[in-house]
Scaffold this active site. Structure first.
Site, PDB file in Angstrom:
ATOM      1  N   THR A 124       0.686  -0.970  -0.241  1.00  0.00           N
ATOM      2  CA  THR A 124      -0.187   0.018   0.583  1.00  0.00           C
ATOM      3  C   THR A 124       0.839   1.426  -0.365  1.00  0.00           C
ATOM      4  OG1 THR A 124      -1.239   1.505   1.341  1.00  0.00           O
ATOM      5  CG2 THR A 124      -0.323  -0.108   2.861  1.00  0.00           C
ATOM      6  N   ASP A 125       0.240   2.267  -0.544  1.00  0.00           N
ATOM      7  CA  ASP A 125       1.117   3.668  -0.343  1.00  0.00           C
ATOM      8  C   ASP A 125       1.015   3.824   1.146  1.00  0.00           C
ATOM      9  OD1 ASP A 125      -1.783   4.011   0.245  1.00  0.00           O
ATOM     10  OD2 ASP A 125      -1.688   5.492  -1.609  1.00  0.00           O
ATOM     11  N   GLU A 126       0.317   3.782   1.668  1.00  0.00           N
ATOM     12  CA  GLU A 126       0.906   4.262   3.569  1.00  0.00           C
ATOM     13  C   GLU A 126       1.584   4.270   4.449  1.00  0.00           C
ATOM     14  OE1 GLU A 126      -3.101   3.627   5.690  1.00  0.00           O
ATOM     15  OE2 GLU A 126      -4.346   3.254   3.985  1.00  0.00           O
ATOM     16  N   TYR A 147      -1.952  -0.229  11.616  1.00  0.00           N
ATOM     17  CA  TYR A 147      -1.631  -1.441   9.557  1.00  0.00           C
ATOM     18  C   TYR A 147      -0.862  -1.221   8.792  1.00  0.00           C
ATOM     19  CZ  TYR A 147      -3.546  -1.291   4.751  1.00  0.00           C
ATOM     20  OH  TYR A 147      -3.787  -1.309   3.524  1.00  0.00           O
ATOM     21  N   LYS A 151       2.099  -3.611   7.710  1.00  0.00           N
ATOM     22  CA  LYS A 151       2.434  -4.167   5.981  1.00  0.00           C
ATOM     23  C   LYS A 151       3.979  -3.360   5.647  1.00  0.00           C
ATOM     24  CE  LYS A 151      -0.320  -4.428   3.323  1.00  0.00           C
ATOM     25  NZ  LYS A 151      -0.610  -5.668   2.572  1.00  0.00           N
TER      26      LYS A 151
END
Ligand SMILES: NC(=O)c1ccc[n+]([C@@H]2O[C@H](COP(=O)([O-])OP(=O)(O)OC[C@H]3O[C@@H](n4cnc5c(N)ncnc54)[C@H](O)[C@@H]3O)[C@@H](O)[C@H]2O)c1
Length: 334
Positions: A124-126, A147, A151
């Site tokens: 994810t870009d997060e 989260y 990741k």
């Protein structure tokens, strides 16, 4: 590569991917491994049960014996399985770590043991944190949430298995995705379904957070392109190129449904909430990736899908798990 283990294939993006993948490649076989957590739903692939190239196994990616048994019979693992909701991972970081970090380690071990052609981690870009500019693949990882930290940890394991053991890996970092079968706790489906129920639409803080929205089919295509054309050990940003303020997305949904903006309730912001994500996608574009940019049209299509599939989301929203989470999380965010 002909036989694939797709983990997390009963979730939002995973189920869309499996459908897309089986249609696109008539000689591919897909086995789905999914724990059917609150977010996993076999209704999401109701149309695939009769397909002889599709099989479903219920189980967790941390279950080494199960994973080993499945992995020995496939050429490639594509990992979509995750605890994917920031809010839930704030309430329960440990479960997010187990799946998003430990689970990835178990899958990597199986891939190493069985000499896989490829291991694809859907990230994810997060993992980058928040930005005023745009993120490139080589930028440092500065996740701000349980989260995204879990990741990021999973991704680093993938990197280590590539460098240390020479495993053939690919990582894609996707941006905020939307479309059919999106669990109604995430921004777009939550707002659509609350509006349809005429109940308040909770908007965090001032609603000015920016997300880069990507149509779910484009996310699937991005994974497909990186999987087939990406270079081993590389990371690819897969973004939609449609940045919008959250509040404008919410207002667009209300307009599409003909509902009043008085339904909007500004609530206490999520702690550690990233302000803005933005991806540089030149590396993917060089491989031919060209996502749709007609966000408003796609948002209307998504609204229509929820209008046409009311039974699907009403069943989820009526579940004890959904009710308990909503009470616990939003109960304190007045
Ligand atoms: N939704 C987004 O906007 C977005 C954006 C970028 C990346 N991603 C990533 O894409 C992937 C899929 O996201 P999604 O939105 O479809 O999530 P989702 O929550 O809809 O689906 C996750 C699936 O994983 C399964 N699962 C959870 N824990 C498991 C475990 N321990 N073992 C086996 N299965 C397990 C769940 O049952 C569910 O079917 C995730 O890895 C997520 O981090 C999502």
């Amino acid at each position: 590569m002909k036989r694939f283990l797709v983990t997390g294939g009963a979730g939002f993006i995973g189920s869309n991917f499996v459908r897309y993948f089986l249609n696109k490649y008539p000689d591919y076989t897909v086995w789905v491994l999914d724990a059917l957590t609150y977010a996993g739903n076999t209704d999401n692939f109701h149309d695939l049960w009769d397909n002889p190239r599709f099989a479903f196994f219920q189980g967790r990616i941390e279950d080494a014996a199960l994973v080993d048994n499945l992995a020995r019979n496939v050429d490639c693992i594509i990992n979509f399985a995750a605890e994917s909701h920031n809010d839930r991972a704030i309430l329960d970081p440990e479960t997010a770590q187990k799946t998003n970090f430990n689970g990835v380690g178990v899958l990597l071990e199986a891939a190493r043991k069985h000499q896989h052609v490829r291991f694809h981690q859907v990230s994810t870009d997060e993992v980058y944190g928040s930005t005023d500019g745009e993120f490139k693949e080589g930028d440092p990882l500065e996740p701000n949430q349980p989260y995204s930290a879990a990741k990021a940890g999973g991704e680093l394991l993938v990197r280590a298995y590539n460098v240390t053991f020479g495993l053939n890996t690919i990582v894609t970092r996707g941006s905020n995705t939307f479309g059919p079968y999106h669990y109604p706790e995430k921004l777009i489906p939550l707002m659509i379904t609350n509006a349809m129920q005429d109940i308040p639409l909770p908007v965090y803080g001032d609603g000015k957070q920016v997300r880069d929205w990507m149509w779910v089919l484009d996310h699937c295509i991005g994974v497909d392109i990186a999987l087939h054309q990406g270079k081993a050990g590389e990371i690819y940003n897969v973004g939609g190129g449609s940045e919008r303020h959250n509040i404008d997305v919410v207002k667009g949904i209300l307009a599409a449904l003909g509902k009043p903006e008085t339904l909007i309730r500004y609530v206490t912001d999520r702690p550690g909430h990233d302000r803005r994500y933005s991806l540089n996608t030149e590396k993917m574009e060089a491989l031919g990736f060209a996502p749709r940019r007609d966000f408003e049209v796609l948002l209307e299509q998504t609204v229509k899908w929820y209008v046409d599939n009311e039974a699907w989301w009403r069943k989820i929203k009526a579940s004890d798990d959904y009710q308990n989470f909503t009470k616990k999380w939003y109960g304190d965010r007045k």
